[in-house]
Scaffold this active site. Structure first.
Site, PDB file in Angstrom:
ATOM      1  N   GLU A 135       0.794  -1.231   0.000  1.00  0.00           N
ATOM      2  CA  GLU A 135       0.000   0.000   0.000  1.00  0.00           C
ATOM      3  C   GLU A 135       0.825   1.280   0.000  1.00  0.00           C
ATOM      4  OE1 GLU A 135      -2.910  -0.113   3.110  1.00  0.00           O
ATOM      5  OE2 GLU A 135      -3.871  -1.895   2.309  1.00  0.00           O
ATOM      6  N   GLU A 173      -5.531  -8.556   0.950  1.00  0.00           N
ATOM      7  CA  GLU A 173      -6.179  -8.163   2.211  1.00  0.00           C
ATOM      8  C   GLU A 173      -7.641  -7.868   1.964  1.00  0.00           C
ATOM      9  OE1 GLU A 173      -4.508  -4.856   4.475  1.00  0.00           O
ATOM     10  OE2 GLU A 173      -2.508  -5.610   4.043  1.00  0.00           O
TER      11      GLU A 173
END
Ligand code: GCO
Length: 443
Positions: A169, A352
């Site tokens: 991320e 995720e």
């Protein structure tokens, strides 16, 4: 409670990879055995963390790792996604720290014994503080330090790793950490945010080259998070504002990797906000990747704003998780099909997905039915995307266990395993049982 998928879904075949995910700073503790990092420092800043907590002990995983791996194995998962703490394995002078390296090697060896594939992320936000003291991700030297770390650690790990992700991320590291300052290192400014993003992407590209050379048999790539943007209305202004938000938050990170170019939006940013891009940077950034990791939790709705261009609109009638994020499973299908239409994608892993819930341990049980529903609906959403032609190979629940949820501290629980932070006792929640049943029945 059961999780059910459409009968003929490929997600019911043993080829589909199921896993659980964690990150070093969020679970490890044992902070004295590694270099201090930007999150250690950020936690000391008054008001930065909702419960004034830190990562010094967290889930004490460095001490409890052996039992934690037994727990992972008991879930029948195919894979475990973990991250490496940079400052645990690399000393300040750039040499390998053998104690830290051996910790991960023991762990990787035990995963191998269990026949559980290791999905290793090299950077999940815990930048060593001494690098931050030299400018951190604002300094163009940092991507080269990262690539050196990737080189040394991938050689040390040998063939123990099934998949490497360079970064987790970069949006969060750059935007939350250097543009709005709500994550470590807590810096604010548009120029800083865009500069950090560019250097993170450069770090990814440099490390990709190293990983492909040192670890050609693993699947190497990157993990990006996406919060799909929906327009509040059909008005041209709202639609344009929403596209702007999407380019700024989402496409900014994937387009340079897939297409070797930033979104057009770059050209409309004020000169003093644009990152300093050197000749050849985008070629480095757009190295081919073996897989793309996609993290998804929620969507956002936007409308136009005369001052800020776009602004979020709350969706009060929808269901939200305990962290205040709208539950919108259809957004995951739409995200995956839209990325597949926009880019020539490599195979995708959902690296995720999960939900914070206000869990209560009562008589040794955590009946988190809301989380079971969340997983049910999002797994179905993945299955629908596969039906529509997206090549998705696996899914990781975030998270294996409750842990340090960044600026929220220990107040938000994302685990399928409950952690009592006083005793470090782990308890499998109802969602963990449902996930295990889904995986086990498939085999
Ligand atoms: C993330 C993070 C996790 C968070 C999760 C919930 O990659 O955003 O990997 O560390 O805990 O997303 O916010």
């Amino acid at each position: 409670m059961k999780i059910q998928l459409p009968k003929d879904s490929v997600m019911l075949s043993p080829q589909f990879t199921y896993g659980v995910a964690t990150a070093s700073f969020q679970i490890e503790g044992s902070a004295t055995n590694r270099l201090p990092n930007i999150w250690d420092n950020f936690c000391k800043k008054p008001g930065a963390i909702a419960d004034q907590s830190d990562g010094l002990t967290a889930c004490d995983h460095v001490n409890l790792w052996d039992k934690d791996l037994d727990l992972i194995n008991s879930l029948n998962v195919d894979a475990y996604r973990l991250s490496i703490s940079w400052g645990r394995v690399i000393n300040q002078d750039g040499s390998l720290n053998s104690e830290g390296v051996n910790f991960y090697i023991k762990l990787l060896d035990k995963l191998k014994q269990f026949n559980i594939k290791a999905f290793v992320t090299l950077y999940h936000w815990d930048l060593p503080q001494h690098i931050e003291d030299n400018g951190g991700w604002l300094n163009r030297a940092t991507p080269y330090l990262f690539s050196d770390y990737a080189d040394k650690i991938s050689q040390a790990f040998g063939d123990r790793v099934a998949s490497y992700a360079t970064l987790n991320e970069p949006f969060c590291s750059a935007y939350l950490g250097y543009e709005v300052g709500i994550h470590a290192p807590g810096i604010s400014g548009a120029k800083q945010g865009r500069t950090a993003a560019h250097h993170l992407l450069l770090a990814h590209g440099l490390a990709m080259k190293v990983l492909q050379k040192n670890s050609p048999n693993s699947d190497n790539g990157i993990v990006l998070n996406f919060t799909p943007c929906y327009s509040h209305s059909g008005s041209a202004d709202d639609v344009a504002a929403t596209k702007h938000a999407d380019d700024y938050m989402n496409q900014w990170y994937i387009k340079p990797i897939m297409d070797g170019a930033y979104p057009e939006l770059l050209k409309s940013l004020p000169e003093d906000v644009r990152p300093d891009i050197h000749d050849g940077d985008l070629d480095i950034i757009s190295q081919p990747i073996d897989f793309l990791g996609v993290n998804y939790y929620t969507r956002l709705i936007y409308q136009a704003n005369a001052q800020t261009i776009f602004e979020e609109v709350a969706n009060d009638t929808a269901l939200h998780t305990d962290i205040g994020w709208e539950i919108y499973p259809q957004g995951l299908t739409e995200l995956l099909t839209s990325l597949n239409a926009l880019y020539k994608l490599p195979p995708i892993y959902i690296t995720e997905n999960g939900a914070a819930m206000a869990d209560k341990l009562i008589d040794g049980e955590v009946k988190d039915f809301g989380r079971v529903d969340y997983y049910q609906e999002h797994l179905k959403a993945v299955s629908f995307a596969i039906e529509q032609g997206v090549d998705i190979r696996g899914y990781f629940a975030w998270s294996l266990m409750d842990n340090f949820e960044w600026a929220e501290g220990y107040l938000k629980r994302f685990g399928i395993v409950y952690v009592d932070y006083e005793t470090q006792q782990r308890t499998l929640k109802t969602s963990g049982m449902a996930y295990k049943t889904l995986i086990s029945n498939r085999k």
